[in-house]
Motif scaffolding. Structure first.
Motif, PDB file in Angstrom:
ATOM      1  N   GLY A   1      16.421 -21.366  22.861  1.00  0.00           N
ATOM      2  CA  GLY A   1      15.626 -22.581  22.721  1.00  0.00           C
ATOM      3  C   GLY A   1      14.827 -22.916  23.954  1.00  0.00           C
ATOM      4  O   GLY A   1      14.306 -24.035  24.085  1.00  0.00           O
ATOM      5  N   GLY A   2      14.718 -21.980  24.899  1.00  0.00           N
ATOM      6  CA  GLY A   2      13.912 -22.242  26.090  1.00  0.00           C
ATOM      7  C   GLY A   2      14.710 -22.901  27.193  1.00  0.00           C
ATOM      8  O   GLY A   2      15.926 -23.025  27.154  1.00  0.00           O
ATOM      9  N   GLY A   3      14.006 -23.369  28.188  1.00  0.00           N
ATOM     10  CA  GLY A   3      14.657 -23.970  29.348  1.00  0.00           C
ATOM     11  C   GLY A   3      14.779 -22.979  30.482  1.00  0.00           C
ATOM     12  O   GLY A   3      14.547 -21.779  30.318  1.00  0.00           O
ATOM     13  N   GLY A   4      15.137 -23.483  31.642  1.00  0.00           N
ATOM     14  CA  GLY A   4      15.248 -22.640  32.820  1.00  0.00           C
ATOM     15  C   GLY A   4      16.471 -21.740  32.767  1.00  0.00           C
ATOM     16  O   GLY A   4      17.397 -21.954  31.971  1.00  0.00           O
ATOM     17  N   PRO A   5      16.482 -20.709  33.588  1.00  0.00           N
ATOM     18  CA  PRO A   5      17.628 -19.795  33.604  1.00  0.00           C
ATOM     19  C   PRO A   5      18.903 -20.489  34.068  1.00  0.00           C
ATOM     20  O   PRO A   5      18.871 -21.434  34.857  1.00  0.00           O
ATOM     21  CB  PRO A   5      17.189 -18.695  34.571  1.00  0.00           C
ATOM     22  N   VAL A   6      20.032 -20.009  33.569  1.00  0.00           N
ATOM     23  CA  VAL A   6      21.344 -20.567  33.892  1.00  0.00           C
ATOM     24  C   VAL A   6      22.053 -19.598  34.834  1.00  0.00           C
ATOM     25  O   VAL A   6      22.162 -18.403  34.548  1.00  0.00           O
ATOM     26  CB  VAL A   6      22.190 -20.775  32.628  1.00  0.00           C
ATOM     27  N   ASN A   7      22.535 -20.108  35.965  1.00  0.00           N
ATOM     28  CA  ASN A   7      23.294 -19.295  36.923  1.00  0.00           C
ATOM     29  C   ASN A   7      24.745 -19.765  36.909  1.00  0.00           C
ATOM     30  O   ASN A   7      25.038 -20.912  37.283  1.00  0.00           O
ATOM     31  CB  ASN A   7      22.712 -19.427  38.334  1.00  0.00           C
ATOM     32  N   LEU A   8      25.636 -18.911  36.454  1.00  0.00           N
ATOM     33  CA  LEU A   8      27.048 -19.273  36.339  1.00  0.00           C
ATOM     34  C   LEU A   8      27.778 -19.015  37.656  1.00  0.00           C
ATOM     35  O   LEU A   8      27.569 -17.974  38.291  1.00  0.00           O
ATOM     36  CB  LEU A   8      27.721 -18.456  35.237  1.00  0.00           C
ATOM     37  N   PRO A   9      28.635 -19.952  38.090  1.00  0.00           N
ATOM     38  CA  PRO A   9      29.530 -19.649  39.222  1.00  0.00           C
ATOM     39  C   PRO A   9      30.445 -18.490  38.846  1.00  0.00           C
ATOM     40  O   PRO A   9      30.721 -18.250  37.669  1.00  0.00           O
ATOM     41  CB  PRO A   9      30.318 -20.953  39.408  1.00  0.00           C
ATOM     42  N   ARG A  10      30.942 -17.788  39.838  1.00  0.00           N
ATOM     43  CA  ARG A  10      31.718 -16.583  39.567  1.00  0.00           C
ATOM     44  C   ARG A  10      32.975 -16.880  38.743  1.00  0.00           C
ATOM     45  O   ARG A  10      33.320 -16.144  37.821  1.00  0.00           O
ATOM     46  CB  ARG A  10      32.091 -15.899  40.877  1.00  0.00           C
ATOM     47  N   GLY A  11      33.663 -17.943  39.088  1.00  0.00           N
ATOM     48  CA  GLY A  11      34.860 -18.284  38.334  1.00  0.00           C
ATOM     49  C   GLY A  11      34.553 -18.601  36.881  1.00  0.00           C
ATOM     50  O   GLY A  11      35.293 -18.208  35.971  1.00  0.00           O
ATOM     51  N   GLU A  12      33.455 -19.298  36.627  1.00  0.00           N
ATOM     52  CA  GLU A  12      33.057 -19.630  35.262  1.00  0.00           C
ATOM     53  C   GLU A  12      32.636 -18.375  34.506  1.00  0.00           C
ATOM     54  O   GLU A  12      32.948 -18.214  33.315  1.00  0.00           O
ATOM     55  CB  GLU A  12      31.903 -20.632  35.302  1.00  0.00           C
ATOM     56  N   ALA A  13      31.931 -17.472  35.193  1.00  0.00           N
ATOM     57  CA  ALA A  13      31.517 -16.224  34.544  1.00  0.00           C
ATOM     58  C   ALA A  13      32.740 -15.405  34.142  1.00  0.00           C
ATOM     59  O   ALA A  13      32.788 -14.831  33.049  1.00  0.00           O
ATOM     60  CB  ALA A  13      30.628 -15.416  35.484  1.00  0.00           C
ATOM     61  N   ARG A  14      33.746 -15.370  35.004  1.00  0.00           N
ATOM     62  CA  ARG A  14      34.960 -14.619  34.686  1.00  0.00           C
ATOM     63  C   ARG A  14      35.692 -15.247  33.506  1.00  0.00           C
ATOM     64  O   ARG A  14      36.218 -14.554  32.622  1.00  0.00           O
ATOM     65  CB  ARG A  14      35.868 -14.534  35.903  1.00  0.00           C
ATOM     66  N   ARG A  15      35.730 -16.572  33.454  1.00  0.00           N
ATOM     67  CA  ARG A  15      36.410 -17.262  32.348  1.00  0.00           C
ATOM     68  C   ARG A  15      35.716 -16.984  31.015  1.00  0.00           C
ATOM     69  O   ARG A  15      36.369 -16.685  30.007  1.00  0.00           O
ATOM     70  CB  ARG A  15      36.449 -18.765  32.615  1.00  0.00           C
ATOM     71  N   LEU A  16      34.382 -17.077  31.010  1.00  0.00           N
ATOM     72  CA  LEU A  16      33.652 -16.835  29.764  1.00  0.00           C
ATOM     73  C   LEU A  16      33.810 -15.381  29.315  1.00  0.00           C
ATOM     74  O   LEU A  16      33.918 -15.103  28.111  1.00  0.00           O
ATOM     75  CB  LEU A  16      32.172 -17.168  29.948  1.00  0.00           C
ATOM     76  N   LEU A  17      33.813 -14.452  30.263  1.00  0.00           N
ATOM     77  CA  LEU A  17      33.983 -13.049  29.900  1.00  0.00           C
ATOM     78  C   LEU A  17      35.340 -12.835  29.245  1.00  0.00           C
ATOM     79  O   LEU A  17      35.453 -12.099  28.258  1.00  0.00           O
ATOM     80  CB  LEU A  17      33.846 -12.172  31.150  1.00  0.00           C
ATOM     81  N   THR A  18      36.378 -13.476  29.767  1.00  0.00           N
ATOM     82  CA  THR A  18      37.713 -13.318  29.191  1.00  0.00           C
ATOM     83  C   THR A  18      37.810 -13.982  27.824  1.00  0.00           C
ATOM     84  O   THR A  18      38.423 -13.444  26.903  1.00  0.00           O
ATOM     85  CB  THR A  18      38.768 -13.919  30.136  1.00  0.00           C
ATOM     86  N   GLU A  19      37.190 -15.164  27.662  1.00  0.00           N
ATOM     87  CA  GLU A  19      37.293 -15.891  26.395  1.00  0.00           C
ATOM     88  C   GLU A  19      36.414 -15.295  25.303  1.00  0.00           C
ATOM     89  O   GLU A  19      36.813 -15.244  24.143  1.00  0.00           O
ATOM     90  CB  GLU A  19      36.913 -17.360  26.616  1.00  0.00           C
ATOM     91  N   VAL A  20      35.213 -14.845  25.661  1.00  0.00           N
ATOM     92  CA  VAL A  20      34.256 -14.395  24.654  1.00  0.00           C
ATOM     93  C   VAL A  20      34.197 -12.879  24.570  1.00  0.00           C
ATOM     94  O   VAL A  20      34.003 -12.306  23.502  1.00  0.00           O
ATOM     95  CB  VAL A  20      32.853 -14.970  24.955  1.00  0.00           C
ATOM     96  N   GLY A  21      34.358 -12.181  25.702  1.00  0.00           N
ATOM     97  CA  GLY A  21      34.268 -10.739  25.708  1.00  0.00           C
ATOM     98  C   GLY A  21      32.829 -10.264  25.603  1.00  0.00           C
ATOM     99  O   GLY A  21      31.911 -10.870  26.159  1.00  0.00           O
ATOM    100  N   VAL A  22      32.635  -9.167  24.890  1.00  0.00           N
ATOM    101  CA  VAL A  22      31.296  -8.636  24.634  1.00  0.00           C
ATOM    102  C   VAL A  22      30.823  -9.244  23.316  1.00  0.00           C
ATOM    103  O   VAL A  22      31.237  -8.810  22.247  1.00  0.00           O
ATOM    104  CB  VAL A  22      31.296  -7.098  24.563  1.00  0.00           C
TER     105      VAL A  22
END
Length: 543
Positions: A221-242
């Motif tokens: 839906g547009g908008g500026g790029p999102v930069n995730l903190p490392r801890g948040e990126a690790r959490r999302l990877l574990t919860e969502v996976g690929v």
């Protein structure tokens, strides 16, 4: 007490009477040890000391699994006819080629971990580990300063190799690939019909996926790029996976699978190329057609990772039965707790040599020890008859004769080892050089940057020196930036001792993920390595 220390974590578990009574974990955001090693252990010592005091475990024995920058390990195979002792010696010799230090002059250990095959095709597989004495001493000092007694010390790679081999060879009749995906590196093992085919270390881990998730993500839906903190990126990877393109990853930020997949894809494709080429060179065509792949270790917590990799290498995926979960609960310490660990230890220096020497000494002194016991008995039981003493003496003489036979057998085995090494050198001279295909794949895995995606890797060795032809793409780069990236890649690959030369091929503009990109071809000329003992066996028809 069990301890795991790596660039990503310090973890400890206290076990009493077979029950875990305390578990502590500290997450460390260190990309790798590098220059801080081993000084980084000093900053972790107060943390470990606090855990020891909290558990009331001062003075307790500690088993330590550590991931150090100089630690090395490998699984090496040889015909079963040579025997376990010679298989271990051969594995230590082979480990010298992989280590950056003199293995013979530093702590090392080795053990046969598997026997497979039937008849003349039987093989022994030995696991060898080693590390520089300075690193081993630093880890021991780290544990001792926390108030513990270092009972056992093992590189984490030893546990990972052992678990990977067990998982790859524990399946049915078909080919099975197991990727133990760690946080900073991985191990790929393949088995077929219960026999071990190959074991490889890969330079990509879960933290590579986390690094990718930290890059700018474009929300739907547009908008500026999102930069995730490392801890948040690790959490999302574990919860969502690929995720699939339509899966919602973060509703508040407007992130979906379509936002995440473009940054994950280069890492996944890099792993896919490694798997595909390993299968091509290690498995027969019929085995590749029915191969299945599973992911264990910290990478086993990433949902749909096995399916994503299987789709790239033409295998079927076997998802982890535990589903997602935390990567922390699948590390080396937990793998050792669930599946055990090999009987290896670097705390005693040359543990393998010590065990061999101990066996020889037991054989040599068994008669003398028995004689000592008998003499002491005569002092206590002076009334024993002369006939009884004669019987004792005859038994001692028989044991001493057996000890002489054991010593002669040890000398004969040592002579056989010398003959084997001499034959290996003679064969190497006869067979000449062998293309280092596996080493070339490892170089590409470690030195090709994430922004460059390899679409094919082809080995060529019809005439002349061995060559590896790679084809890849680079998205989103201008002509000047692309040219600079190619120069850097060519210079980096040319600086590898295994590469004799790098030739740049054709380049062209292409569309990559609906964006402008460049396609390139590059050829690596490899340096021939001395032929291995396996080549000798095949050339002479020896099993």
């Amino acid at each position: 007490m069990y301890i795991e220390v790596s660039p990503s974590r310090l973890e400890a578990a206290v076990v009493r009477a077979g029950r875990e009574v305390l578990r502590e974990r500290l997450r460390a955001e260190q990309a790798d040890w590098g220059a801080p090693w081993p000084d980084c252990l000093e900053s972790l010592a107060p943390v470990l000391r606090g855990w020891v005091e909290r558990a009331g475990a001062a003075g307790a024995p500690a088993t330590v699994f550590y991931d150090g920058p100089t630690a090395t390990g490998g699984v090496y195979s040889c015909p079963a006819a040579v025997g376990p002792a010679n298989a271990e010696r051969a594995a230590v010799l082979a480990l010298r080629e992989a280590a950056s230090f003199d293995v013979q002059a530093n702590p090392r250990d080795c053990a046969v971990i598997r026997r497979d095959g039937t008849g003349g095709a039987r093989r022994l597989h030995a696991l060898a580990v080693s590390d520089a004495a300075a690193s081993v001493g630093a880890v021991e000092a780290f544990v001792t300063s926390a108030g513990l007694r270092c009972e056992r010390l093992m590189p984490a790679e030893g546990v990972v190799l052992w678990r990977s081999v067990a998982a790859a060879t524990g399946g049915g009749a078909g080919a099975r690939l197991v990727l133990w995906m760690g946080e900073h590196w991985s191990v790929l093992a393949a088995g077929s019909g219960g026999r071990l085919v190959f074991v490889r270390r890969l330079g990509v881990g879960v933290e590579g996926l986390v690094d990718a998730m930290c890059r700018p993500l474009r929300p739907q839906g547009g908008g500026g790029p999102v930069n995730l903190p490392r801890g948040e990126a690790r959490r999302l990877l574990t919860e969502v996976g690929v995720p699939g393109p339509e899966i919602v990853v973060d509703c508040e930020r407007g992130l979906t699978g379509a936002s995440v997949l473009p940054v994950l894809q280069p890492v996944l494709q890099r792993l896919g190329v490694e798997l595909k080429q390993s299968m091509r060179f290690g498995l027969a065509e019929a085995e590749r057609a029915s191969a299945v792949i599973g992911v264990i270790g910290p990478g086993g917590s990433v949902r749909r990772l096995a399916a994503a990799l299987a789709g790239q290498c033409g295998a079927s995926a076997v998802e982890s039965p535990a589903g997602g979960g935390r990567a922390e609960d699948r590390g080396v310490l937990d793998s050792a707790a669930r599946g055990g660990a090999p009987d290896l230890d670097l705390a005693s220096g040359d543990a393998a040599g010590a065990r061999a020497l101990s066996r020889a000494r037991r054989s040599l002194w068994s008669g003398i020890a028995a004689a000592g016991v008998a003499v002491a008995g005569l002092g206590v039981w002076a009334h024993v008859s002369l006939a009884g003493a004669d019987v004792e003496l005859a038994a001692l003489r028989a044991e001493a004769t057996q000890s002489d036979a054991d010593v002669a057998e040890a000398q004969r085995a040592s002579a056989e080892v010398g003959k084997m090494l001499e034959a290996r050198a003679r064969i190497a001279r006869s067979l000449g050089d062998a293309p280092p295909w596996a080493e070339a794949l490892a170089v590409l895995s470690e030195r090709v940057p994430a922004e460059i995606r390899l679409s094919s890797v082809t080995a060529e060795h019809a005439e002349g020196p061995a060559r590896v032809r790679i084809v890849g793409v680079m998205a989103g780069a201008e002509d000047r930036a692309f040219a600079a990236a190619m120069r850097r890649l060519a210079d980096d690959l040319a600086g590898c001792p295994l590469v004799a030369g790098v030739t740049m091929g054709a380049t062209s503009r292409v569309r990559v993920n609906e964006a402008e990109g460049h396609r390139f071809e590059m050829t690596l000329t490899l340096v021939g390595l001395p032929a291995r003992a396996a080549d000798l066996a095949r050339s002479e028809g020896t099993p």
